[in-house]
Design a protein around this motif. Structure first.
Motif: not given
Length: 264
Positions: A164, A166-168
């Motif tokens: 995956r 995913r941005k954080h």
């Protein structure tokens, strides 16, 4: 003249056929008798990979020594002999083709086939080339189909996992420097000229003047700006993987003699 018993013993012990130069041609195979004299006239030699091919060779000029049959023909000559099925009957046409290939005449064959005590003319009169040459074992043939396992290797696509994107948000401490300036005052003294002194009164008095000072102070302002694009891409990597397996196969061997010819 080589006897049938000599050739039977040669076949039983797995004899070798060699050429005039001593080069191995192949393994001794089957015996074919002359139907008039009962004497050995042809033999087959197993050649090729694993001895799967059989070639005919005449016995009129062959000799036996121990476990070896010597023929006056080279290996390539025997291998290139006419392709005739050794499991069937040797027809006059096939025999004529073999005699022609080995540069032998029917007259030479007739002379070699005459039995002791029988005049050559009588033997020819009794024999017709229309007769067929049969294998020693007769027309009844036994055969077996040999099978073996083969290894077939392929690939299949299976799912091994998921990835995956995913941005954080993370917080980092950033330190930097910025130049700032400020204003300061200092007293400067300079004497008056005579003209300036004459224009002023000589009285003492109090006076006050004001000067505004400035300075720069750091100002922090944060903005959000796009800097790069991050994406996931798949690529295929080819590797060599060693596979090992056990394969089974059938083997066929001959046991016993029938009519002076070893059954296969």
């Amino acid at each position: 003249m080589i006897s049938t018993e000599q050739l039977q013993e040669l076949s039983a012990i797995g004899g070798t056929v060699i050429g005039p130069d001593g080069q191995k041609i192949g393994k001794f195979g089957q015996i074919f008798l002359d139907d008039r004299s009962g004497q050995p006239e042809w033999a087959t030699v197993r050649t090729g990979l694993f001895g799967l091919s059989e070639s005919f060779v005449p016995l009129s000029q062959a000799t036996v020594a121990g476990d070896t049959l010597s023929v006056p023909y080279g290996k390539q000559t025997v291998k290139d002999a006419p392709n005739i099925d050794p499991e069937g009957q040797l027809t006059p046409e096939q025999e004529q083709e073999l005699y022609h290939y080995y540069s032998l005449s029917y007259q030479e064959a007739d002379q070699a086939a005459v039995q002791p005590g029988v005049p050559e003319t009588d033997a020819r009169a009794e024999y017709s080339r229309e007769d067929e040459r049969d294998p020693v074992a007769g027309t009844s043939q036994a055969s077996a189909i040999r099978s073996e396992e083969r290894l077939h290797v392929g690939t299949e696509s299976v799912e091994t996992g998921k990835v995956r994107l995913r941005k954080h948000v993370v917080t980092e401490d950033v330190a930097t420097t910025v130049p700032v300036s400020h204003e300061e005052v200092r007293l400067e003294r300079e004497p008056l000229t005579d003209a300036e002194a004459a224009g002023t009164s000589g009285e003492l008095a109090e006076d006050e003047q004001e000067v505004t000072l400035h300075e720069e102070r750091p100002v922090v302002e944060k903005t959000v700006e796009p800097v790069e694009r991050v994406s996931l891409e798949k690529e295929t990597v080819i590797e060599e993987e060693r596979l090992e397996a056990q394969l089974r196969k059938e083997q066929v061997q001959a046991e016993g003699w029938e009519g002076g010819r070893q059954t296969r």
